[in-house]
Write a protein that holds these residues in place. Structure first.
Motif, PDB file in Angstrom:
ATOM      1  N   ILE A  36    -112.932 -84.165 -23.339  1.00  0.00           N
ATOM      2  CA  ILE A  36    -112.841 -85.606 -23.588  1.00  0.00           C
ATOM      3  C   ILE A  36    -114.253 -86.170 -23.545  1.00  0.00           C
ATOM      4  CG2 ILE A  36    -111.895 -87.806 -22.804  1.00  0.00           C
ATOM      5  CD1 ILE A  36    -109.697 -86.193 -21.351  1.00  0.00           C
ATOM      6  N   SER A  37    -114.577 -86.982 -24.538  1.00  0.00           N
ATOM      7  CA  SER A  37    -115.907 -87.568 -24.623  1.00  0.00           C
ATOM      8  C   SER A  37    -115.815 -89.075 -24.757  1.00  0.00           C
ATOM      9  CB  SER A  37    -116.634 -87.006 -25.853  1.00  0.00           C
ATOM     10  OG  SER A  37    -117.884 -87.649 -26.037  1.00  0.00           O
ATOM     11  N   SER A  38    -116.838 -89.736 -24.251  1.00  0.00           N
ATOM     12  CA  SER A  38    -117.044 -91.133 -24.585  1.00  0.00           C
ATOM     13  C   SER A  38    -117.138 -91.221 -26.111  1.00  0.00           C
ATOM     14  CB  SER A  38    -118.350 -91.607 -23.955  1.00  0.00           C
ATOM     15  OG  SER A  38    -118.879 -92.725 -24.628  1.00  0.00           O
ATOM     16  N   ALA A  44    -112.069 -88.374 -28.290  1.00  0.00           N
ATOM     17  CA  ALA A  44    -113.074 -89.423 -28.101  1.00  0.00           C
ATOM     18  C   ALA A  44    -112.375 -90.667 -27.569  1.00  0.00           C
ATOM     19  CB  ALA A  44    -113.769 -89.737 -29.414  1.00  0.00           C
ATOM     20  N   GLN A  45    -112.826 -91.132 -26.409  1.00  0.00           N
ATOM     21  CA  GLN A  45    -112.160 -92.269 -25.771  1.00  0.00           C
ATOM     22  C   GLN A  45    -113.172 -93.349 -25.418  1.00  0.00           C
ATOM     23  OE1 GLN A  45    -109.224 -91.242 -22.875  1.00  0.00           O
ATOM     24  NE2 GLN A  45    -108.496 -89.513 -24.084  1.00  0.00           N
ATOM     25  N   GLU A  46    -112.967 -94.503 -25.989  1.00  0.00           N
ATOM     26  CA  GLU A  46    -113.856 -95.658 -25.823  1.00  0.00           C
ATOM     27  C   GLU A  46    -114.040 -96.040 -24.357  1.00  0.00           C
ATOM     28  OE1 GLU A  46    -115.967 -99.179 -27.237  1.00  0.00           O
ATOM     29  OE2 GLU A  46    -114.845 -97.928 -28.627  1.00  0.00           O
ATOM     30  N   GLU A  47    -112.978 -95.951 -23.560  1.00  0.00           N
ATOM     31  CA  GLU A  47    -113.066 -96.416 -22.176  1.00  0.00           C
ATOM     32  C   GLU A  47    -114.074 -95.614 -21.338  1.00  0.00           C
ATOM     33  OE1 GLU A  47    -109.086 -94.049 -22.231  1.00  0.00           O
ATOM     34  OE2 GLU A  47    -110.226 -95.298 -23.610  1.00  0.00           O
ATOM     35  N   LEU A  48    -114.366 -94.374 -21.714  1.00  0.00           N
ATOM     36  CA  LEU A  48    -115.357 -93.590 -20.971  1.00  0.00           C
ATOM     37  C   LEU A  48    -116.761 -94.170 -21.118  1.00  0.00           C
ATOM     38  CD1 LEU A  48    -113.022 -91.503 -20.755  1.00  0.00           C
ATOM     39  CD2 LEU A  48    -114.768 -89.762 -20.967  1.00  0.00           C
ATOM     40  N   TYR A  49    -116.974 -94.957 -22.137  1.00  0.00           N
ATOM     41  CA  TYR A  49    -118.278 -95.583 -22.370  1.00  0.00           C
ATOM     42  C   TYR A  49    -118.571 -96.651 -21.324  1.00  0.00           C
ATOM     43  CZ  TYR A  49    -121.926 -98.187 -24.899  1.00  0.00           C
ATOM     44  OH  TYR A  49    -123.083 -98.822 -25.260  1.00  0.00           O
ATOM     45  N   MET A 109    -113.392 -80.797 -19.477  1.00  0.00           N
ATOM     46  CA  MET A 109    -114.774 -81.264 -19.544  1.00  0.00           C
ATOM     47  C   MET A 109    -114.765 -82.722 -19.973  1.00  0.00           C
ATOM     48  SD  MET A 109    -117.970 -79.862 -21.870  1.00  0.00           S
ATOM     49  CE  MET A 109    -118.308 -78.459 -20.802  1.00  0.00           C
ATOM     50  N   LEU A 110    -115.528 -83.540 -19.239  1.00  0.00           N
ATOM     51  CA  LEU A 110    -115.739 -84.932 -19.615  1.00  0.00           C
ATOM     52  C   LEU A 110    -117.203 -85.111 -19.968  1.00  0.00           C
ATOM     53  CD1 LEU A 110    -113.813 -86.810 -16.749  1.00  0.00           C
ATOM     54  CD2 LEU A 110    -112.952 -86.098 -18.986  1.00  0.00           C
ATOM     55  N   VAL A 111    -117.476 -85.777 -21.077  1.00  0.00           N
ATOM     56  CA  VAL A 111    -118.847 -86.049 -21.505  1.00  0.00           C
ATOM     57  C   VAL A 111    -119.035 -87.564 -21.503  1.00  0.00           C
ATOM     58  CG1 VAL A 111    -120.588 -85.757 -23.315  1.00  0.00           C
ATOM     59  CG2 VAL A 111    -118.859 -83.971 -22.938  1.00  0.00           C
ATOM     60  N   GLY A 112    -120.006 -88.017 -20.726  1.00  0.00           N
ATOM     61  CA  GLY A 112    -120.186 -89.456 -20.596  1.00  0.00           C
ATOM     62  C   GLY A 112    -121.593 -89.852 -20.209  1.00  0.00           C
ATOM     63  N   HIS A 113    -121.683 -90.887 -19.390  1.00  0.00           N
ATOM     64  CA  HIS A 113    -122.937 -91.623 -19.208  1.00  0.00           C
ATOM     65  C   HIS A 113    -123.298 -91.834 -17.740  1.00  0.00           C
ATOM     66  CE1 HIS A 113    -122.482 -92.734 -23.474  1.00  0.00           C
ATOM     67  NE2 HIS A 113    -121.211 -92.830 -23.173  1.00  0.00           N
ATOM     68  N   ASN A 114    -124.569 -92.143 -17.543  1.00  0.00           N
ATOM     69  CA  ASN A 114    -125.052 -92.625 -16.257  1.00  0.00           C
ATOM     70  C   ASN A 114    -125.016 -94.142 -16.264  1.00  0.00           C
ATOM     71  OD1 ASN A 114    -125.456 -90.467 -14.668  1.00  0.00           O
ATOM     72  ND2 ASN A 114    -127.666 -90.388 -14.907  1.00  0.00           N
ATOM     73  N   PRO A 115    -124.922 -94.783 -15.136  1.00  0.00           N
ATOM     74  CA  PRO A 115    -124.986 -94.214 -13.798  1.00  0.00           C
ATOM     75  C   PRO A 115    -123.651 -93.611 -13.316  1.00  0.00           C
ATOM     76  CG  PRO A 115    -124.759 -96.576 -13.603  1.00  0.00           C
ATOM     77  CD  PRO A 115    -124.864 -96.266 -15.088  1.00  0.00           C
TER      78      PRO A 115
END
Length: 165
Positions: free
Chosen positions: A52-54, A79-84, A106-112
């Motif tokens: 799952i990715s942003s 691809a999931q908008e909410e992960l952004y 696996m989750l692909v996303g962002h900092n922080p």
């Protein structure tokens, strides 16, 4: 047993000033780092049931490069908008809401968010920053994702591209 891999998106490009943050692509170094880290995970014999990715371009591109290295069909990336936009508490709830038929996610996303989540799940290995294309692997000795908590998280590894440059 449930296994979770948190991947911060690879290095993005700032060359296109007219693009929104959501639409920024990967930089050349980001593409290289994502491939290297995907190969390293393959060497660890990582397997995935769900990726799952942003929906952000840089995250989705990172997820696609990891998927190719791990022989995971890129067409199956969710691809999931909410992960952004999620914070770490929301991200933990998201993990706890994962479908139980998937054991390796696996989750692909962002900092922080991802640094905060790593520190929440592994406070003994507190990090200041999960670098771009950095990966944290966790196992949970549980039957259902809803049972995954900071108390039963076991850090399997933390790995970063600079370890291979």
């Amino acid at each position: 047993m449930k296994t979770l891999y948190l991947v911060r998106h690879a290095k993005s490009s700032w060359d296109f000033e007219d693009l929104s943050d959501h639409d920024r692509p990967l930089a050349k170094r980001g593409r290289n780092d994502a491939q290297i880290m995907g190969q390293e995970l393959l060497d660890r014999k990582i397997k995935l049931d769900l990726l799952i990715s942003s929906s952000a371009v840089r995250a989705l591109s990172t997820a696609t490069l990891f998927a190719k290295e791990l022989d995971f069909d890129p067409e199956k990336i969710s691809a999931q908008e909410e992960l952004y936009r999620m914070g770490s508490e929301e991200m933990l709830f998201f993990v706890q809401s994962l479908p139980d038929e998937y054991s390796y996610v696996m989750l692909v996303g962002h900092n922080p968010t991802f640094t905060e989540l790593v520190n929440l799940l592994a406070p003994e290995k507190s990090i200041a920053n999960l670098p771009t294309a950095g990966v944290a692997g966790f196992s949970f000795d549980v039957e259902y994702w809803s049972q995954a908590t900071a108390e039963n998280a076991k850090l399997l590894f933390l790995d970063f591209p600079k370890n291979y440059r």
